[in-house]
Write a protein that holds these residues in place. Structure first.
Motif, PDB file in Angstrom:
ATOM      1  N   ASN A 105       0.859  -1.182   0.000  1.00 59.36           N
ATOM      2  CA  ASN A 105       0.000   0.000   0.000  1.00 59.36           C
ATOM      3  C   ASN A 105       0.893   1.229   0.000  1.00 59.36           C
ATOM      4  O   ASN A 105       2.113   1.123   0.049  1.00 59.36           O
ATOM      5  CB  ASN A 105      -0.899   0.005   1.237  1.00 59.36           C
ATOM      6  CG  ASN A 105      -1.920  -1.099   1.206  1.00 59.36           C
ATOM      7  OD1 ASN A 105      -2.444  -1.444   0.151  1.00 59.36           O
ATOM      8  ND2 ASN A 105      -2.183  -1.670   2.367  1.00 59.36           N
ATOM      9  N   LEU A 106       0.291   2.396  -0.015  1.00 57.37           N
ATOM     10  CA  LEU A 106       1.074   3.624  -0.058  1.00 57.37           C
ATOM     11  C   LEU A 106       1.902   3.812   1.212  1.00 57.37           C
ATOM     12  O   LEU A 106       3.049   4.230   1.154  1.00 57.37           O
ATOM     13  CB  LEU A 106       0.149   4.827  -0.274  1.00 57.37           C
ATOM     14  CG  LEU A 106       0.816   6.112  -0.705  1.00 57.37           C
ATOM     15  CD1 LEU A 106       1.585   5.911  -2.000  1.00 57.37           C
ATOM     16  CD2 LEU A 106      -0.206   7.207  -0.867  1.00 57.37           C
ATOM     17  N   LEU A 107       1.330   3.468   2.373  1.00 63.18           N
ATOM     18  CA  LEU A 107       2.030   3.707   3.630  1.00 63.18           C
ATOM     19  C   LEU A 107       2.473   2.446   4.362  1.00 63.18           C
ATOM     20  O   LEU A 107       3.242   2.542   5.322  1.00 63.18           O
ATOM     21  CB  LEU A 107       1.145   4.553   4.558  1.00 63.18           C
ATOM     22  CG  LEU A 107       0.800   5.944   4.033  1.00 63.18           C
ATOM     23  CD1 LEU A 107      -0.129   6.652   4.998  1.00 63.18           C
ATOM     24  CD2 LEU A 107       2.050   6.757   3.782  1.00 63.18           C
ATOM     25  N   ARG A 108       1.989   1.273   3.961  1.00 62.58           N
ATOM     26  CA  ARG A 108       2.410   0.063   4.661  1.00 62.58           C
ATOM     27  C   ARG A 108       2.397  -1.137   3.723  1.00 62.58           C
ATOM     28  O   ARG A 108       1.763  -1.112   2.676  1.00 62.58           O
ATOM     29  CB  ARG A 108       1.551  -0.209   5.885  1.00 62.58           C
ATOM     30  CG  ARG A 108       0.167  -0.666   5.585  1.00 62.58           C
ATOM     31  CD  ARG A 108      -0.611  -0.950   6.839  1.00 62.58           C
ATOM     32  NE  ARG A 108      -1.655  -1.899   6.496  1.00 62.58           N
ATOM     33  CZ  ARG A 108      -2.254  -2.676   7.337  1.00 62.58           C
ATOM     34  NH1 ARG A 108      -1.926  -2.625   8.597  1.00 62.58           N
ATOM     35  NH2 ARG A 108      -3.177  -3.505   6.946  1.00 62.58           N
ATOM     36  N   THR A 109       3.096  -2.180   4.141  1.00 64.21           N
ATOM     37  CA  THR A 109       3.215  -3.404   3.358  1.00 64.21           C
ATOM     38  C   THR A 109       2.827  -4.581   4.233  1.00 64.21           C
ATOM     39  O   THR A 109       3.249  -4.672   5.386  1.00 64.21           O
ATOM     40  CB  THR A 109       4.665  -3.583   2.860  1.00 64.21           C
ATOM     41  OG1 THR A 109       4.994  -2.461   2.038  1.00 64.21           O
ATOM     42  CG2 THR A 109       4.821  -4.850   2.058  1.00 64.21           C
ATOM     43  N   VAL A 110       2.001  -5.475   3.673  1.00 62.24           N
ATOM     44  CA  VAL A 110       1.588  -6.690   4.379  1.00 62.24           C
ATOM     45  C   VAL A 110       2.079  -7.885   3.568  1.00 62.24           C
ATOM     46  O   VAL A 110       1.809  -7.978   2.374  1.00 62.24           O
ATOM     47  CB  VAL A 110       0.049  -6.750   4.527  1.00 62.24           C
ATOM     48  CG1 VAL A 110      -0.381  -8.049   5.171  1.00 62.24           C
ATOM     49  CG2 VAL A 110      -0.452  -5.557   5.307  1.00 62.24           C
TER      50      VAL A 110
END
Length: 185
Positions: A105-110
């Motif tokens: 995502n723009l602000l985090r990664t899963v």
């Protein structure tokens, strides 16, 4: 002449039935790959951000030559943040490897290992148009975890990668479903 950054779509453009033969047409399954190209809306937005960043950095240089170093530093910092945002915007999407599925995502990664992914399938549902609050009826790639909860829907036929490109969405969804079926077993 093959272009290395188009590896995910290059072979699939030649033969739509190639999805069944190999989930992704590349030689290194251990590396993280996005199984589709960034769409024109995403690339255009990143290009506009980079253009604006160049103007901000140019103004930082002009301000520095005028003698106001704190103002130049602020402008340079804003320019660097705009460049980082543009690069991160280009990385947004689903990435796959032999280890699992990565949702950037723009602000985090899963990152989920394939053992934690219960299903990957397309579904008709209201989706966001270009990521904006407005929703329209469309298709979304739904990823369910083994615990029953879903990952945030990131790949839809109305997002920045697939707006007005329904064939590309179908191909990417088929590739992601095939990749999940191959590595979950």
């Amino acid at each position: 002449m093959p272009l290395p950054f188009l590896t995910a779509d290059r072979d699939l453009d030649l033969d739509p039935g190639a999805v069944d033969a190999a989930a992704l047409p590349h030689d290194e399954p251990g590396h993280w790959r996005r199984p589709y190209r960034p769409g024109p809306w995403r690339v255009g937005a990143a290009a506009v951000l980079l253009l604006l960043a160049s103007f901000v950095l140019l103004s930082a240089m002009i301000i520095a030559m005028a003698g106001s170093l704190p103002g130049a530093a602020v402008c340079a910092l804003v320019g660097a943040l705009m460049i980082a945002l543009a690069l991160r915007l280009l990385r947004v999407g689903l990435w796959v490897s032999a280890q699992g599925l990565r949702q950037v995502n723009l602000l985090r990664t899963v990152t989920e290992p394939w053992s934690a992914v219960a299903s990957v399938r397309t579904r008709q549902q209201p989706v966001r148009w270009l990521g904006l609050p407005r929703t329209v009826q469309g298709q979304a790639l739904v990823i369910e975890r083994t615990g029953g909860e879903r990952l945030r829907t990131l790949v839809t036929d109305h997002n920045g990668d697939f707006l007005s490109r329904p064939e590309a969405f179908e191909r990417a969804a088929d590739v992601l479903e095939a990749w999940a079926a191959e590595h979950r077993d």
